[in-house]
Design a protein around this motif. Structure first.
Motif, PDB file in Angstrom:
ATOM      1  N   SER A  62      23.924  65.278   9.539  1.00 43.32           N
ATOM      2  CA  SER A  62      24.804  65.109   8.378  1.00 43.32           C
ATOM      3  C   SER A  62      24.106  64.380   7.232  1.00 43.32           C
ATOM      4  CB  SER A  62      26.028  64.249   8.728  1.00 43.32           C
ATOM      5  OG  SER A  62      26.363  64.345  10.043  1.00 43.32           O
ATOM      6  N   GLU A  63      24.588  64.682   6.029  1.00 45.78           N
ATOM      7  CA  GLU A  63      24.216  63.892   4.854  1.00 45.78           C
ATOM      8  C   GLU A  63      25.378  62.959   4.546  1.00 45.78           C
ATOM      9  OE1 GLU A  63      23.166  66.417   1.587  1.00 45.78           O
ATOM     10  OE2 GLU A  63      21.812  67.564   2.890  1.00 45.78           O
ATOM     11  N   VAL A  64      25.069  61.729   4.139  1.00 50.24           N
ATOM     12  CA  VAL A  64      26.102  60.699   4.043  1.00 50.24           C
ATOM     13  C   VAL A  64      26.123  60.062   2.663  1.00 50.24           C
ATOM     14  CG1 VAL A  64      26.967  58.553   5.052  1.00 50.24           C
ATOM     15  CG2 VAL A  64      25.648  60.134   6.469  1.00 50.24           C
ATOM     16  N   THR A  65      27.321  59.983   2.088  1.00 51.78           N
ATOM     17  CA  THR A  65      27.519  59.111   0.928  1.00 51.78           C
ATOM     18  C   THR A  65      28.415  57.974   1.394  1.00 51.78           C
ATOM     19  OG1 THR A  65      27.495  61.024  -0.538  1.00 51.78           O
ATOM     20  CG2 THR A  65      28.327  58.952  -1.460  1.00 51.78           C
ATOM     21  N   VAL A  66      27.933  56.745   1.213  1.00 51.45           N
ATOM     22  CA  VAL A  66      28.748  55.569   1.510  1.00 51.45           C
ATOM     23  C   VAL A  66      29.481  55.172   0.236  1.00 51.45           C
ATOM     24  CG1 VAL A  66      28.625  53.097   2.039  1.00 51.45           C
ATOM     25  CG2 VAL A  66      27.235  54.726   3.352  1.00 51.45           C
ATOM     26  N   LEU A  67      30.797  55.000   0.343  1.00 49.52           N
ATOM     27  CA  LEU A  67      31.570  54.422  -0.770  1.00 49.52           C
ATOM     28  C   LEU A  67      32.009  53.037  -0.330  1.00 49.52           C
ATOM     29  CD1 LEU A  67      33.159  54.288  -3.410  1.00 49.52           C
ATOM     30  CD2 LEU A  67      35.012  55.558  -2.283  1.00 49.52           C
ATOM     31  N   ASP A  68      31.486  52.021  -1.004  1.00 50.37           N
ATOM     32  CA  ASP A  68      31.777  50.647  -0.572  1.00 50.37           C
ATOM     33  C   ASP A  68      31.834  49.728  -1.784  1.00 50.37           C
ATOM     34  OD1 ASP A  68      31.229  49.144   2.473  1.00 50.37           O
ATOM     35  OD2 ASP A  68      31.464  47.920   0.663  1.00 50.37           O
ATOM     36  N   LYS A  69      32.822  48.867  -1.783  1.00 54.15           N
ATOM     37  CA  LYS A  69      33.019  47.915  -2.886  1.00 54.15           C
ATOM     38  C   LYS A  69      32.045  46.730  -2.803  1.00 54.15           C
ATOM     39  CE  LYS A  69      36.938  45.188  -4.650  1.00 54.15           C
ATOM     40  NZ  LYS A  69      38.336  44.823  -4.337  1.00 54.15           N
ATOM     41  N   LEU A  70      31.356  46.617  -1.676  1.00 52.12           N
ATOM     42  CA  LEU A  70      30.457  45.483  -1.409  1.00 52.12           C
ATOM     43  C   LEU A  70      31.202  44.160  -1.563  1.00 52.12           C
ATOM     44  CD1 LEU A  70      27.028  46.616  -2.986  1.00 52.12           C
ATOM     45  CD2 LEU A  70      27.865  46.937  -0.653  1.00 52.12           C
ATOM     46  N   THR A  71      32.255  43.994  -0.779  1.00 49.24           N
ATOM     47  CA  THR A  71      32.934  42.700  -0.709  1.00 49.24           C
ATOM     48  C   THR A  71      32.033  41.715   0.035  1.00 49.24           C
ATOM     49  OG1 THR A  71      33.956  43.066   1.453  1.00 49.24           O
ATOM     50  CG2 THR A  71      35.164  43.916  -0.486  1.00 49.24           C
ATOM     51  N   TYR A  72      32.549  40.487   0.217  1.00 53.53           N
ATOM     52  CA  TYR A  72      31.783  39.474   0.953  1.00 53.53           C
ATOM     53  C   TYR A  72      31.349  39.988   2.332  1.00 53.53           C
ATOM     54  CZ  TYR A  72      35.353  38.900   4.417  1.00 53.53           C
ATOM     55  OH  TYR A  72      36.173  39.163   5.477  1.00 53.53           O
ATOM     56  N   ALA A  73      32.095  40.961   2.904  1.00 52.98           N
ATOM     57  CA  ALA A  73      31.843  41.408   4.281  1.00 52.98           C
ATOM     58  C   ALA A  73      30.750  42.468   4.368  1.00 52.98           C
ATOM     59  CB  ALA A  73      33.134  41.971   4.890  1.00 52.98           C
ATOM     60  N   ALA A  74      30.298  42.950   3.215  1.00 53.65           N
ATOM     61  CA  ALA A  74      29.335  44.060   3.212  1.00 53.65           C
ATOM     62  C   ALA A  74      27.926  43.548   3.012  1.00 53.65           C
ATOM     63  CB  ALA A  74      29.688  45.007   2.059  1.00 53.65           C
ATOM     64  N   SER A  75      26.961  44.411   3.353  1.00 57.66           N
ATOM     65  CA  SER A  75      25.602  44.094   2.938  1.00 57.66           C
ATOM     66  C   SER A  75      24.804  45.377   2.808  1.00 57.66           C
ATOM     67  CB  SER A  75      24.937  43.109   3.905  1.00 57.66           C
ATOM     68  OG  SER A  75      24.193  43.756   4.857  1.00 57.66           O
ATOM     69  N   ARG A  76      24.049  45.472   1.715  1.00 56.27           N
ATOM     70  CA  ARG A  76      23.160  46.628   1.506  1.00 56.27           C
ATOM     71  C   ARG A  76      22.098  46.667   2.599  1.00 56.27           C
ATOM     72  NH1 ARG A  76      22.873  48.663  -3.906  1.00 56.27           N
ATOM     73  NH2 ARG A  76      24.129  47.470  -5.362  1.00 56.27           N
ATOM     74  N   GLU A  77      21.704  45.481   3.068  1.00 60.76           N
ATOM     75  CA  GLU A  77      20.618  45.406   4.060  1.00 60.76           C
ATOM     76  C   GLU A  77      20.980  46.134   5.354  1.00 60.76           C
ATOM     77  OE1 GLU A  77      21.780  42.492   2.460  1.00 60.76           O
ATOM     78  OE2 GLU A  77      20.222  42.883   0.970  1.00 60.76           O
ATOM     79  N   SER A  78      22.292  46.244   5.642  1.00 59.08           N
ATOM     80  CA  SER A  78      22.705  46.923   6.870  1.00 59.08           C
ATOM     81  C   SER A  78      22.326  48.403   6.829  1.00 59.08           C
ATOM     82  CB  SER A  78      24.220  46.811   7.050  1.00 59.08           C
ATOM     83  OG  SER A  78      24.613  45.466   7.009  1.00 59.08           O
ATOM     84  N   LEU A  79      22.087  48.915   5.625  1.00 61.29           N
ATOM     85  CA  LEU A  79      21.737  50.337   5.490  1.00 61.29           C
ATOM     86  C   LEU A  79      20.238  50.524   5.262  1.00 61.29           C
ATOM     87  CD1 LEU A  79      24.736  51.320   3.172  1.00 61.29           C
ATOM     88  CD2 LEU A  79      24.468  51.863   5.606  1.00 61.29           C
ATOM     89  N   GLN A  80      19.492  49.397   5.262  1.00 59.19           N
ATOM     90  CA  GLN A  80      18.064  49.489   5.006  1.00 59.19           C
ATOM     91  C   GLN A  80      17.382  50.285   6.114  1.00 59.19           C
ATOM     92  OE1 GLN A  80      16.327  45.599   4.459  1.00 59.19           O
ATOM     93  NE2 GLN A  80      16.709  45.691   2.257  1.00 59.19           N
ATOM     94  N   GLY A  81      16.373  51.046   5.726  1.00 58.51           N
ATOM     95  CA  GLY A  81      15.627  51.814   6.728  1.00 58.51           C
ATOM     96  C   GLY A  81      16.186  53.210   6.925  1.00 58.51           C
ATOM     97  N   LEU A  82      17.376  53.465   6.401  1.00 59.37           N
ATOM     98  CA  LEU A  82      17.936  54.819   6.525  1.00 59.37           C
ATOM     99  C   LEU A  82      17.319  55.703   5.429  1.00 59.37           C
ATOM    100  CD1 LEU A  82      21.651  53.919   7.307  1.00 59.37           C
ATOM    101  CD2 LEU A  82      19.879  54.713   8.895  1.00 59.37           C
ATOM    102  N   PRO A  83      17.030  56.985   5.732  1.00 60.48           N
ATOM    103  CA  PRO A  83      16.323  57.826   4.752  1.00 60.48           C
ATOM    104  C   PRO A  83      17.170  58.092   3.514  1.00 60.48           C
ATOM    105  CG  PRO A  83      17.002  59.105   6.688  1.00 60.48           C
ATOM    106  CD  PRO A  83      17.334  57.685   6.993  1.00 60.48           C
ATOM    107  N   SER A  84      16.605  57.826   2.335  1.00 58.63           N
ATOM    108  CA  SER A  84      17.384  57.940   1.091  1.00 58.63           C
ATOM    109  C   SER A  84      17.779  59.388   0.807  1.00 58.63           C
ATOM    110  CB  SER A  84      16.602  57.356  -0.082  1.00 58.63           C
ATOM    111  OG  SER A  84      15.361  58.007  -0.158  1.00 58.63           O
ATOM    112  N   GLU A  85      17.046  60.343   1.373  1.00 59.33           N
ATOM    113  CA  GLU A  85      17.429  61.745   1.140  1.00 59.33           C
ATOM    114  C   GLU A  85      18.658  62.122   1.957  1.00 59.33           C
ATOM    115  OE1 GLU A  85      14.662  60.662   2.422  1.00 59.33           O
ATOM    116  OE2 GLU A  85      14.172  61.716   4.270  1.00 59.33           O
ATOM    117  N   ARG A  86      19.037  61.266   2.919  1.00 58.88           N
ATOM    118  CA  ARG A  86      20.226  61.575   3.733  1.00 58.88           C
ATOM    119  C   ARG A  86      21.377  60.599   3.537  1.00 58.88           C
ATOM    120  NH1 ARG A  86      19.096  62.690   9.787  1.00 58.88           N
ATOM    121  NH2 ARG A  86      21.349  62.939   9.668  1.00 58.88           N
ATOM    122  N   VAL A  87      21.067  59.378   3.078  1.00 54.20           N
ATOM    123  CA  VAL A  87      22.129  58.368   2.942  1.00 54.20           C
ATOM    124  C   VAL A  87      22.053  57.750   1.542  1.00 54.20           C
ATOM    125  CG1 VAL A  87      23.097  56.223   3.844  1.00 54.20           C
ATOM    126  CG2 VAL A  87      21.982  57.820   5.406  1.00 54.20           C
TER     127      VAL A  87
END
Ligand code: NAD
Ligand code: DAU
Length: 331
Positions: A26-51
């Motif tokens: 699958s190809e993934v678009t994440v929609l996230d408001k980045l509240t205090y509970a979120a972190s961009r780092e949790s998605l680090q390492g995932l291929p940018s062409e897919r996520v």
């Protein structure tokens, strides 16, 4: 499949994105408001062409409408998720969990897009310790906290949009998750990081409350199974037979981390604290063939402790403010 994953920068949503990249094409678009509970780092390492990440609010109807139209399915994780916060200020729980879900429902209705709605076992209230029954798909709703009531409200909206408008949706109600990328406000990461910091773990009340633990990877495989094989309009309960009381979990953490198993503090109990959750996931196993991989809680916990030791940079920035907020409430 082009998937829109709401809340994909949070704990379970980011685990789901890692699962999708590893196990599906699958190809993934994440929609996230980045509240205090979120972190961009949790998605680090995932291929940018897919996520890819879109920073935005699920209550923003124009944004949600455009994104939903560009995808084949929506997996809806975004929520305010912490019971203790909902007791201090219910307002964002009503907005995100109820109005946000309504906004997504209107967009999937308009564009005829498949939806999977991720929810919690807490919508069913709690069980007595000696109750032989566990929650199942027909258990009546009986939520206790503002958080669980708002999730129950969102479930009811999804069910109504299926019945009244023919929306192509499935629902799941899962038990307590543990694993990497869980915010340090939550029970297991809080205690692990307390021990790392030389603080004593904090147990609410007597600690006899039971939670039914499941590894986040097993939650992800269950959601994927329901998304791809589930029957439209149906609800599936997700659980891995992991009942433990909080006292036992704190003792396990202390032992696994080389500390005496009584080196913790009893602190002020949570108001309205649910006593026991327990999930009967036999429908999901029988009808869709799903099985959990993490069957031994102690070894899953040991891996989680190792992850928090190895990823101090990820959680360190939140730790002091979380502990100050708890301390101000006697917790
Ligand atoms: P979390 O708090 O770690 O993550 C929630 C994510 O949603 C965050 O990234 C946050 O930024 C995002 N978000 C919040 N409000 C938003 C908004 N208005 N618009 C866009 N994004 C927004 O939560 P979690 O523990 O990962 O839970 C995810 C989902 O799974 C929730 O729906 C929760 O009810 C459900 N769930 C959680 C558990 C559990 O044990 N944690 C168990 C069963 C079900
Ligand atoms: O059951 C699913 C739910 O599990 C999800 O819907 C929620 O989003 C998720 O946060 C979780 O809710 P809980 O309230 O069960 O999780 P929490 O980690 O906050 O607490 C787990 C148990 O541990 C609960 O009985 C309260 C207790 N506790 C919690 C904290 C933070 C303590 O004893 N000490 C603590 O410091």
């Amino acid at each position: 499949m082009r998937l829109l994953v709401t809340g994909g920068a949070g704990f379970i949503g980011s685990n789901f994105c890692h699962y999708l990249v590893g196990q599906t094409d699958s190809e993934v678009t994440v929609l996230d408001k980045l509240t205090y509970a979120a972190s961009r780092e949790s998605l680090q390492g995932l291929p940018s062409e897919r996520v890819s990440l879109v920073v935005g609010d699920i209550c923003d109807a124009d944004l949600v409408d455009r994104l939903v139209d560009e995808h084949d399915a929506v997996v809806h994780y975004a929520a305010e998720s912490h019971n203790d916060n909902s007791l201090s200020d219910p307002s964002p729980f009503i907005q995100t969990n109820i109005v946000g879900t309504f906004t997504i429902l209107e967009a999937v209705r308009k564009h005829g897009v498949r939806l999977h709605h991720v929810s919690t076992d807490e919508v069913y209230g709690d069980l007595e310790l000696d109750d032989p029954d566990r929650f199942c798909e027909t258990t009546p709703y009986n939520p206790s906290s503002p958080y669980s009531a708002s999730k129950a409200g969102s479930d009811h909206l999804v069910r109504a949009w299926v019945r009244s408008f023919g929306v192509q949706a499935t629902l799941s109600n899962c038990s307590n998750n543990y694993g990497p990328w869980q915010h340090v406000e939550k029970f297991i990461p809080r205690q692990i990081t307390n021990v790392i910091d030389g603080r004593r773990p904090k147990l609410y009340g007597a600690g006899l409350n039971v939670r039914d633990w499941i590894h986040a990877d097993d939650h992800s495989s269950a959601v994927w199974t329901i998304l791809t094989k589930g029957e439209i309009g149906q609800t599936y309960l997700i659980g891995a037979d992991g009942e433990q009381n909080n006292l036992e979990v704190i003792r396990m953490i202390l032992t696994l981390m080389g500390q005496p198993d009584d080196a913790f503090d009893h602190v002020t109990d949570r108001a309205g604290h649910d006593l026991r959750y327990a999930i009967d996931s036999s429908r999901l196993r029988r009808e869709l063939g799903w099985r959990p991989v993490y069957r031994d809680f102690a070894s899953g916990l040991e891996r989680t402790i190792a992850w928090y030791r190895e990823h101090e940079d990820w959680w360190r920035g939140h730790k002091d403010s979380v502990e100050s907020a708890y301390a101000s409430k006697g917790q």
